[in-house]
Enzyme design. Structure first.
Site, PDB file in Angstrom:
ATOM      1  N   GLU A 192       0.827  -1.213   0.000  1.00 20.15           N
ATOM      2  CA  GLU A 192       0.000   0.000   0.000  1.00 20.15           C
ATOM      3  C   GLU A 192       0.858   1.258   0.000  1.00 20.15           C
ATOM      4  O   GLU A 192       0.546   2.237  -0.661  1.00 20.15           O
ATOM      5  CB  GLU A 192      -0.957   0.012   1.206  1.00 20.15           C
ATOM      6  CG  GLU A 192      -2.039  -1.047   1.160  1.00 20.15           C
ATOM      7  CD  GLU A 192      -2.985  -0.915  -0.038  1.00 20.15           C
ATOM      8  OE1 GLU A 192      -2.954   0.114  -0.737  1.00 20.15           O
ATOM      9  OE2 GLU A 192      -3.737  -1.871  -0.297  1.00 20.15           O
TER      10      GLU A 192
ATOM     11  N   CYS B 187     -22.189  -3.810 -14.286  1.00 21.04           N
ATOM     12  CA  CYS B 187     -21.939  -3.414 -12.889  1.00 21.04           C
ATOM     13  C   CYS B 187     -22.996  -3.989 -11.942  1.00 21.04           C
ATOM     14  O   CYS B 187     -24.203  -3.838 -12.180  1.00 21.04           O
ATOM     15  CB  CYS B 187     -21.941  -1.887 -12.797  1.00 21.04           C
ATOM     16  SG  CYS B 187     -21.685  -1.299 -11.121  1.00 21.04           S
TER      17      CYS B 187
ATOM     18  N   TYR C 220      -6.031   6.122   4.509  1.00 19.10           N
ATOM     19  CA  TYR C 220      -6.211   5.064   3.514  1.00 19.10           C
ATOM     20  C   TYR C 220      -5.443   3.801   3.913  1.00 19.10           C
ATOM     21  O   TYR C 220      -5.993   2.697   3.947  1.00 19.10           O
ATOM     22  CB  TYR C 220      -5.763   5.551   2.120  1.00 19.10           C
ATOM     23  CG  TYR C 220      -5.678   4.414   1.145  1.00 19.10           C
ATOM     24  CD1 TYR C 220      -6.812   3.926   0.522  1.00 19.10           C
ATOM     25  CD2 TYR C 220      -4.466   3.759   0.919  1.00 19.10           C
ATOM     26  CE1 TYR C 220      -6.758   2.842  -0.332  1.00 19.10           C
ATOM     27  CE2 TYR C 220      -4.389   2.672   0.067  1.00 19.10           C
ATOM     28  CZ  TYR C 220      -5.537   2.215  -0.551  1.00 19.10           C
ATOM     29  OH  TYR C 220      -5.472   1.131  -1.377  1.00 19.10           O
TER      30      TYR C 220
ATOM     31  N   CYS D  46     -21.611   0.261 -17.308  1.00 22.31           N
ATOM     32  CA  CYS D  46     -22.694   0.146 -16.318  1.00 22.31           C
ATOM     33  C   CYS D  46     -23.489  -1.146 -16.487  1.00 22.31           C
ATOM     34  O   CYS D  46     -23.986  -1.710 -15.507  1.00 22.31           O
ATOM     35  CB  CYS D  46     -23.627   1.357 -16.407  1.00 22.31           C
ATOM     36  SG  CYS D  46     -22.782   2.894 -16.004  1.00 22.31           S
TER      37      CYS D  46
ATOM     38  N   ASP E 287      -9.937   5.196  -1.923  1.00 22.12           N
ATOM     39  CA  ASP E 287      -8.885   5.668  -2.839  1.00 22.12           C
ATOM     40  C   ASP E 287      -9.571   6.341  -4.032  1.00 22.12           C
ATOM     41  O   ASP E 287     -10.794   6.553  -4.008  1.00 22.12           O
ATOM     42  CB  ASP E 287      -7.978   4.496  -3.279  1.00 22.12           C
ATOM     43  CG  ASP E 287      -8.693   3.514  -4.203  1.00 22.12           C
ATOM     44  OD1 ASP E 287      -9.930   3.608  -4.353  1.00 22.12           O
ATOM     45  OD2 ASP E 287      -8.003   2.662  -4.793  1.00 22.12           O
TER      46      ASP E 287
HETATM   47  S1  SF4 Z   1     -21.200   2.414 -10.077  1.00 22.63           S
HETATM   48 FE1  SF4 Z   1     -21.716   0.965 -11.682  1.00 22.63          FE
HETATM   49  S2  SF4 Z   1     -23.648   1.680 -12.469  1.00 22.63           S
HETATM   50 FE2  SF4 Z   1     -22.777   3.365 -11.311  1.00 22.63          FE
HETATM   51  S3  SF4 Z   1     -21.638   4.551 -12.802  1.00 22.63           S
HETATM   52 FE3  SF4 Z   1     -20.216   3.098 -11.935  1.00 22.63          FE
HETATM   53  S4  SF4 Z   1     -20.264   1.366 -13.347  1.00 22.63           S
HETATM   54 FE4  SF4 Z   1     -22.072   2.589 -13.762  1.00 22.63          FE
END
Ligand code: SF4
Length: 321
Positions: free
Chosen positions: A10, A171, A91, A168, A109
């Site tokens: 780290e 995600c 951190y 996204c 971070d």
């Molecule tokens: S957290 Fe996930 S859903 Fe939100 S902007 Fe980031 S990648 Fe996209």
């Protein structure tokens, strides 16, 4: 996980990429496999192995911290106690507490800042928004396997929630993410306008004698403290017309300007160095430094700014006369 290895990695990874750190980390743990071994090493050896990694206060603090831990007999295992150690900030304390000791500590971070600021649509600009982001991040930190969670959210930021093209669709938080819902993901994190770094100017001297070059050690504190250097002038805010290399007793030396400045960017300023070189024909008494073989200059432990100077000088075809 071994707290020594978590701590060492780290500290090395602060402001430095994984690709750069890997070989340094491997070398450190092979030379000093435990915190006690690192504590017993001379500071000069630690600085030498750190050369090229930058931000040298980290190396001095690393060594100091190892000595404190060796005196304590073990790594402290709480965030609060870790924060008392030299060179350990919020951190790193949270990383060691959660990854090595399984404590419910919140790591924040740059990657985590990006993820959290998007999920919660944090409108305040960084760096002022740090406290707000940390508070949001703490609400998501689980009691169970906090170390795995910490590494997962940092990886999510590094690989999925990237700065310019977040994926996204892949995600796991897409249904809970505020910025994803409103479709303005890359607006976050909001950042304050950057100011230009000031420039400083100086001269650096390459003095050769019988295939050796004259080096010095910098004062123990301050920028590049304790590191090996080529003799250099003060670094001024304005370019100086003439820099006499007073500490090299240059009475009859013929200094030659080397074409092409060396530029190096530190955290708070950009440095431009004019390089001059000369050949010392007859050895004379010189203080505060030492001779080092030119062909082993890469083993001298020079920080990057001076390694750049050595590279420039060694790239010249003509020998000094
Ligand atoms: S957290 Fe996930 S859903 Fe939100 S902007 Fe980031 S990648 Fe996209």
């Amino acid at each position: 996980m071994d707290p020594y290895k978590v701590w060492l990695s780290e500290i090395m990874l602060q402001q430095t990429t994984v690709a750069t750190v890997i070989s340094y980390f491997t070398k450190f743990v092979s030379i000093w496999p435990t915190v006690e071994a690192l504590a017993r090493a001379p500071q000069e050896d630690v600085l030498k192995e750190w050369a090229g990694l930058g931000y040298y206060a980290r190396a001095r603090n690393l060594h100091k911290c190892a000595q404190v831990i060796a005196r304590l007999g073990a790594f402290p295992n709480t965030e609060a106690a870790l924060l008392e150690l030299p060179g350990i900030g919020p951190y790193t304390a949270a990383a060691i507490a959660s990854i090595a000791f399984g404590q419910q500590a919140t790591i924040v971070d740059g990657n985590v800042e990006r993820v959290i600021s998007r999920i919660f649509r944090v409108e305040a600009a960084l760096p002022a928004a740090k406290a707000e982001i940390r508070a949001h991040a703490a609400t998501l930190t689980p009691r169970v396997r906090p170390g795995d969670y910490a590494q997962a959210i940092m990886d999510l930021g590094a690989t999925v929630c990237t700065p310019t093209s977040p994926d996204c669709g892949a995600c796991p938080w897409r249904n809970a993410c505020g910025a994803c819902a409103t479709g303005d993901v890359t607006r976050f994190p909001v950042k304050a306008a950057k100011t230009e770094k000031p420039v400083r100017y100086g001269t650096v001297w390459w003095l050769e004698h019988e295939d050796q070059v004259w080096l010095r050690r910098r004062p123990p504190t301050g920028l590049l403290g304790g590191m090996v250097e080529l003799p250099t002038s003060e670094w001024h805010a304005r370019r100086q017309a003439h820099e006499p290399p007073v500490d090299l007793t240059p009475v009859d030396l013929k200094w030659e300007n080397v074409e092409g400045n060396v530029v190096h960017v530190f955290t708070h300023f950009r440095l431009e160095l004019q390089v001059q070189r000369a050949l010392l024909k007859k050895r004379r008494n010189m203080e505060d430094g030492f001779w080092h073989p030119v062909d082993k200059i890469d083993q001298a432990g020079l920080p990057t700014v001076f390694a750049k100077v050595a590279k420039l000088v060694n790239s010249l075809n003509g020998r000094l006369l």
